[in-house]
Motif scaffolding. Structure first.
Motif, PDB file in Angstrom:
ATOM      1  N   LEU A 162       0.808  -1.227   0.000  1.00  0.00           N
ATOM      2  CA  LEU A 162       0.000   0.000   0.000  1.00  0.00           C
ATOM      3  C   LEU A 162       0.842   1.279   0.000  1.00  0.00           C
ATOM      4  CD1 LEU A 162      -2.695  -1.245   2.510  1.00  0.00           C
ATOM      5  CD2 LEU A 162      -3.143  -0.526   0.165  1.00  0.00           C
ATOM      6  N   GLY A 163       1.892   1.296   0.819  1.00  0.00           N
ATOM      7  CA  GLY A 163       2.720   2.498   0.899  1.00  0.00           C
ATOM      8  C   GLY A 163       3.455   2.762  -0.405  1.00  0.00           C
ATOM      9  N   PRO A 164       4.275   1.769  -0.872  1.00  0.00           N
ATOM     10  CA  PRO A 164       4.972   2.016  -2.140  1.00  0.00           C
ATOM     11  C   PRO A 164       4.029   2.276  -3.308  1.00  0.00           C
ATOM     12  CG  PRO A 164       5.485  -0.191  -1.261  1.00  0.00           C
ATOM     13  CD  PRO A 164       4.703   0.538  -0.215  1.00  0.00           C
ATOM     14  N   LEU A 165       2.885   1.591  -3.324  1.00  0.00           N
ATOM     15  CA  LEU A 165       1.909   1.818  -4.403  1.00  0.00           C
ATOM     16  C   LEU A 165       1.415   3.262  -4.375  1.00  0.00           C
ATOM     17  CD1 LEU A 165      -0.217   1.058  -6.535  1.00  0.00           C
ATOM     18  CD2 LEU A 165      -1.544  -0.034  -4.754  1.00  0.00           C
ATOM     19  N   MET A 166       1.050   3.737  -3.185  1.00  0.00           N
ATOM     20  CA  MET A 166       0.544   5.103  -3.062  1.00  0.00           C
ATOM     21  C   MET A 166       1.606   6.107  -3.501  1.00  0.00           C
ATOM     22  SD  MET A 166       0.732   8.001  -1.062  1.00  0.00           S
ATOM     23  CE  MET A 166       1.354   7.605   0.557  1.00  0.00           C
ATOM     24  N   VAL A 167       2.844   5.922  -2.999  1.00  0.00           N
ATOM     25  CA  VAL A 167       3.918   6.882  -3.326  1.00  0.00           C
ATOM     26  C   VAL A 167       4.226   6.836  -4.825  1.00  0.00           C
ATOM     27  CG1 VAL A 167       6.338   7.454  -2.905  1.00  0.00           C
ATOM     28  CG2 VAL A 167       4.873   6.802  -0.996  1.00  0.00           C
ATOM     29  N   ASP A 477       2.009  22.960  -1.394  1.00  0.00           N
ATOM     30  CA  ASP A 477       2.399  23.839  -2.513  1.00  0.00           C
ATOM     31  C   ASP A 477       2.319  23.101  -3.842  1.00  0.00           C
ATOM     32  OD1 ASP A 477       2.749  26.038  -1.036  1.00  0.00           O
ATOM     33  OD2 ASP A 477       4.916  26.237  -1.333  1.00  0.00           O
ATOM     34  N   LYS A 478       2.975  21.951  -3.901  1.00  0.00           N
ATOM     35  CA  LYS A 478       2.945  21.112  -5.105  1.00  0.00           C
ATOM     36  C   LYS A 478       3.299  19.700  -4.671  1.00  0.00           C
ATOM     37  CE  LYS A 478       4.329  21.338  -9.920  1.00  0.00           C
ATOM     38  NZ  LYS A 478       4.974  22.155 -10.929  1.00  0.00           N
ATOM     39  N   LEU A 479       2.743  18.718  -5.335  1.00  0.00           N
ATOM     40  CA  LEU A 479       3.038  17.343  -4.948  1.00  0.00           C
ATOM     41  C   LEU A 479       4.392  16.932  -5.530  1.00  0.00           C
ATOM     42  CD1 LEU A 479       1.801  15.113  -3.294  1.00  0.00           C
ATOM     43  CD2 LEU A 479       0.704  14.258  -5.352  1.00  0.00           C
ATOM     44  N   THR A 480       5.412  16.969  -4.688  1.00  0.00           N
ATOM     45  CA  THR A 480       6.772  16.608  -5.089  1.00  0.00           C
ATOM     46  C   THR A 480       7.226  15.476  -4.166  1.00  0.00           C
ATOM     47  OG1 THR A 480       7.738  18.120  -3.483  1.00  0.00           O
ATOM     48  CG2 THR A 480       7.296  19.009  -5.686  1.00  0.00           C
ATOM     49  N   PRO A 481       8.360  14.822  -4.458  1.00  0.00           N
ATOM     50  CA  PRO A 481       8.840  13.794  -3.531  1.00  0.00           C
ATOM     51  C   PRO A 481       8.986  14.346  -2.118  1.00  0.00           C
ATOM     52  CG  PRO A 481      10.060  13.674  -5.597  1.00  0.00           C
ATOM     53  CD  PRO A 481       9.191  14.891  -5.690  1.00  0.00           C
ATOM     54  N   ARG A 482       9.498  15.564  -1.996  1.00  0.00           N
ATOM     55  CA  ARG A 482       9.720  16.147  -0.676  1.00  0.00           C
ATOM     56  C   ARG A 482       8.395  16.434   0.056  1.00  0.00           C
ATOM     57  NH1 ARG A 482      13.556  18.727   2.476  1.00  0.00           N
ATOM     58  NH2 ARG A 482      12.604  20.415   3.641  1.00  0.00           N
ATOM     59  N   SER A 483       7.452  17.045  -0.652  1.00  0.00           N
ATOM     60  CA  SER A 483       6.202  17.376   0.045  1.00  0.00           C
ATOM     61  C   SER A 483       5.426  16.092   0.381  1.00  0.00           C
ATOM     62  CB  SER A 483       5.351  18.355  -0.766  1.00  0.00           C
ATOM     63  OG  SER A 483       4.923  17.778  -1.974  1.00  0.00           O
ATOM     64  N   LEU A 484       5.534  15.083  -0.480  1.00  0.00           N
ATOM     65  CA  LEU A 484       4.862  13.818  -0.169  1.00  0.00           C
ATOM     66  C   LEU A 484       5.492  13.173   1.068  1.00  0.00           C
ATOM     67  CD1 LEU A 484       2.699  11.767  -1.038  1.00  0.00           C
ATOM     68  CD2 LEU A 484       4.460  10.614  -2.376  1.00  0.00           C
ATOM     69  N   GLY A 485       6.826  13.272   1.169  1.00  0.00           N
ATOM     70  CA  GLY A 485       7.510  12.744   2.354  1.00  0.00           C
ATOM     71  C   GLY A 485       6.986  13.401   3.623  1.00  0.00           C
ATOM     72  N   LYS A 486       6.801  14.715   3.561  1.00  0.00           N
ATOM     73  CA  LYS A 486       6.285  15.428   4.739  1.00  0.00           C
ATOM     74  C   LYS A 486       4.878  14.965   5.091  1.00  0.00           C
ATOM     75  CE  LYS A 486       7.390  19.427   3.165  1.00  0.00           C
ATOM     76  NZ  LYS A 486       7.621  20.806   2.820  1.00  0.00           N
ATOM     77  N   LEU A 487       4.063  14.844   4.063  1.00  0.00           N
ATOM     78  CA  LEU A 487       2.664  14.463   4.276  1.00  0.00           C
ATOM     79  C   LEU A 487       2.554  13.070   4.908  1.00  0.00           C
ATOM     80  CD1 LEU A 487      -0.190  15.546   3.577  1.00  0.00           C
ATOM     81  CD2 LEU A 487      -0.017  14.286   1.428  1.00  0.00           C
ATOM     82  N   LEU A 488       3.344  12.139   4.387  1.00  0.00           N
ATOM     83  CA  LEU A 488       3.265  10.773   4.891  1.00  0.00           C
ATOM     84  C   LEU A 488       3.773  10.687   6.341  1.00  0.00           C
ATOM     85  CD1 LEU A 488       2.579   7.903   4.327  1.00  0.00           C
ATOM     86  CD2 LEU A 488       4.717   7.614   3.105  1.00  0.00           C
ATOM     87  N   ALA A 489       4.885  11.371   6.612  1.00  0.00           N
ATOM     88  CA  ALA A 489       5.420  11.356   7.985  1.00  0.00           C
ATOM     89  C   ALA A 489       4.456  12.060   8.942  1.00  0.00           C
ATOM     90  CB  ALA A 489       6.791  12.026   8.011  1.00  0.00           C
TER      91      ALA A 489
END
Ligand code: F6P
Length: 553
Positions: A162-167, A477-489
């Motif tokens: 689920l996690g890797p699929l979502m990311v 701001d925008k869905l980027t690897p960094r912002s997604l990392g923040k959201l998930l954590a």
């Protein structure tokens, strides 16, 4: 094991005060609170480097927040945060540390657990995984016919899916243009069969992803993939097409995967917290090591905020406390997650596992029965589709349904002005849920329609919206690897904080074992004539299957 003690949070004065406060404030309507407090948004938002949490559309007063923070202090949240961060064995039922935050630490850091620097271990594996991902992405890792890999299939379930699929879905704009990644999880043969139909064994790489490497669904799919592959290639070719991600080296070897092709992780990483580890390999392959490192950086930025910000401005702590307010003191049973972003459409499913497998418990960390409501039912769907599906109930149904709206401010896909339409819809829903529509407003609308008095009497109640339905908005701001990392954590820490308040061990999952045991017992009975000793319903269903199953012969 820590010394046994009992969770007494529900006997503390602040617990009683919160119940009293709920009774004293439940008549307040958020519409009035906004009218009285023009600075409500300014006071009730937190920002962290491109991520804004607006929690003003909640049934909160300053006093509510004070009491909730007192509750966090009473539960020794700061102490539990330090225990987790420092690698203490806070997963007491499995006697394990809980260190997914160590997966996001920089190479320069160090953290010793049982005399071993886990940060060094993490970076050793990351380097190997990055080198492997680069070799596949650059076309240096070749299949058995000498062709480059075009398709990767991740075989895993639960946290290994689920996690890797979502990311992976969320970061589609960053994908390698010539590499497709597929995820197969279900033991339903349709999932693997339909995936394999599209693939060429000569250019397909399988990742068998399983923390335990004993999960039957994943093993069966891996066996099916191997049998399919061996129809075309030889046993010696398996090494070029099968890799594993696991904590169980022995089982990986027994399965026939060369340990040189295994990427390990550790028992201190819970399955639902493992996307940041080598379980993220399919993501690394799709977006490349540089972007994956940015995803880890985003997670670390949220960790640093979580471990250092005062509770009153701490994003995960605030979201968790607001959730506790509704779950435990308002009796809300569910929490909805609405990403207004097509890429985040699998986020509700991932958070569902993260939250419900962590806090779906009725006993505390020492085995004591908890006498209050704990984890909610997590559910949700991408906006705006959800508006056309279940929002009717949120607006005019009888239930309290707190929710999170996750809205990126910028899109990777500027199709006309569609992004503005999407955002307008998200904001409008939070406004409508909060304000509602009162009688005067509904009547004013009906008055423009030239209706009879009888028609107005009939229509008026149906045009009313009670409002006062709470929501958080997370503006990214925008869905980027960094912002997604923040959201998930952010969500990981939210779940942890709620577990601490309720006195739960959020890191075991004994509740999923029982069904597995019974399935193992029922499986042989489906295809033999053995007398059945289940309840009448289960006996009847097994007998019905025996009479219908065509492959029985
Ligand atoms: O990675 P594994 O060991 O195959 O487990 C898969 C999933 O099964 C569970 O143990 C139970 O559903 C989850 O916690 C886990 O994420």
């Amino acid at each position: 094991m820590a010394a046994i003690r009992y969770n007494d949070i529900n006997t503390t004065p602040v617990w009683a005060k919160l119940h009293q406060h709920q009774r004293a404030t439940r008549h307040l309507h958020m519409r009035d609170l906004f009218a009285q407090e023009p600075d409500r948004f300014d006071r009730m938002n937190v920002q962290l480097d491109g991520l804004l949490l607006d929690y003003s559309k909640n049934r909160l007063t300053e006093r509510t927040l004070e009491l909730l923070i007192e509750l966090a202090e009473t539960a020794d949240l700061a102490g539990w945060m330090q225990r987790m961060k420092g690698g203490e064995r806070i997963n007491v039922s499995e006697d394990r540390a809980v260190l997914h935050t160590a997966l996001r630490l920089p190479r320069s850091a160090s953290l010793e657990v049982d005399g071993v620097d886990v940060v060094r271990q993490v970076h050793e594996v990351l380097e190997r995984a990055y080198a492997f991902a680069d070799a596949v992405r650059d076309g240096r890792w070749l299949g058995y016919t000498g062709q480059r890999i075009t398709d990767v299939v991740n075989l895993g379930i639960g946290g290994s899916d689920l996690g890797p699929l979502m990311v992976h879905e969320a970061l589609a704009p960053y994908w390698h243009p010539a590499l497709r990644v597929h995820f197969v999880s279900n033991v339903d043969g349709a999932h693997i069969a339909r995936t394999l139909q599209q693939l060429d064994p000569a250019t397909t790489l399988f990742i068998v992803a399983s923390k335990s490497f004993t999960t039957p669904e994943t093993r069966l799919n891996a066996e099916a993939a191997r049998s399919w592959f061996l129809q075309y290639a030889g046993v010696a070719d398996i090494a070029k097409h099968f890799v594993a991600v696991s904590t169980n080296r022995e089982a990986v070897t027994t399965f026939g995967i060369d340990p040189a092709n295994m990427f390990p992780f550790w028992d201190w990483v819970g399955g639902r917290y493992s996307t940041w580890s080598a379980i993220g390999l399919p993501v690394m392959l799709a977006i490349g090591p540089k972007c994956f490192a940015e995803f880890l950086d985003g997670g670390r930025a949220m960790d640093e905020h979580f471990f250092s910000a005062p509770f009153s401005v701490n994003m995960p702590v605030l979201m968790a406390l607001i959730g506790v307010w509704y779950n435990t003191f308002y009796g809300a049973h569910t929490h909805a997650i609405m990403p207004y972003d097509h890429g985040l459409r699998r986020l509700p499913a991932h958070i569902q596992q993260l939250d419900m497998e962590s806090n779906g418990k009725q006993v505390g960390r020492f085995g004591e029965k908890l006498d209050f409501d704990t984890g909610p039912v997590i559910w949700g769907e991408e906006g705006v589709n959800s508006q056309h599906a279940f929002f009717q109930l949120l607006h005019q149904g009888t239930r309290l349904v707190p929710s999170d709206f996750i809205v990126p401010m910028n899109s990777h896909y500027p199709v006309d002005h569609q992004h503005a339409v999407l955002v307008a819809n998200g904001f409008a829903q939070t406004e409508a849920l909060m304000r509602g529509k009162n009688e005067a407003e509904a009547l004013a609308e009906l008055a423009t329609l030239n209706l009879s008095g009888e028609q107005i009497d009939m229509l008026l109640p149906q045009k009313l919206f009670p409002g006062n339905q709470p929501s958080n908005t997370l503006a990214v701001d925008k869905l980027t690897p960094r912002s997604l990392g923040k959201l998930l954590a952010l969500y990981e820490h939210k779940v942890f904080v709620q577990g601490v308040i309720w006195g739960i061990n959020s890191f075991d999952q004994w509740g999923v074992e029982y069904g597995k045991q019974l399935a193992a017992k029922i499986l042989p009975q489906l295809t033999n004539e053995q007398a059945l000793s289940h309840d009448a319903s289960t006996n009847g269903l097994i007998a019905h299957f025996r009479s219908c199953y065509e492959q029985l012969g």
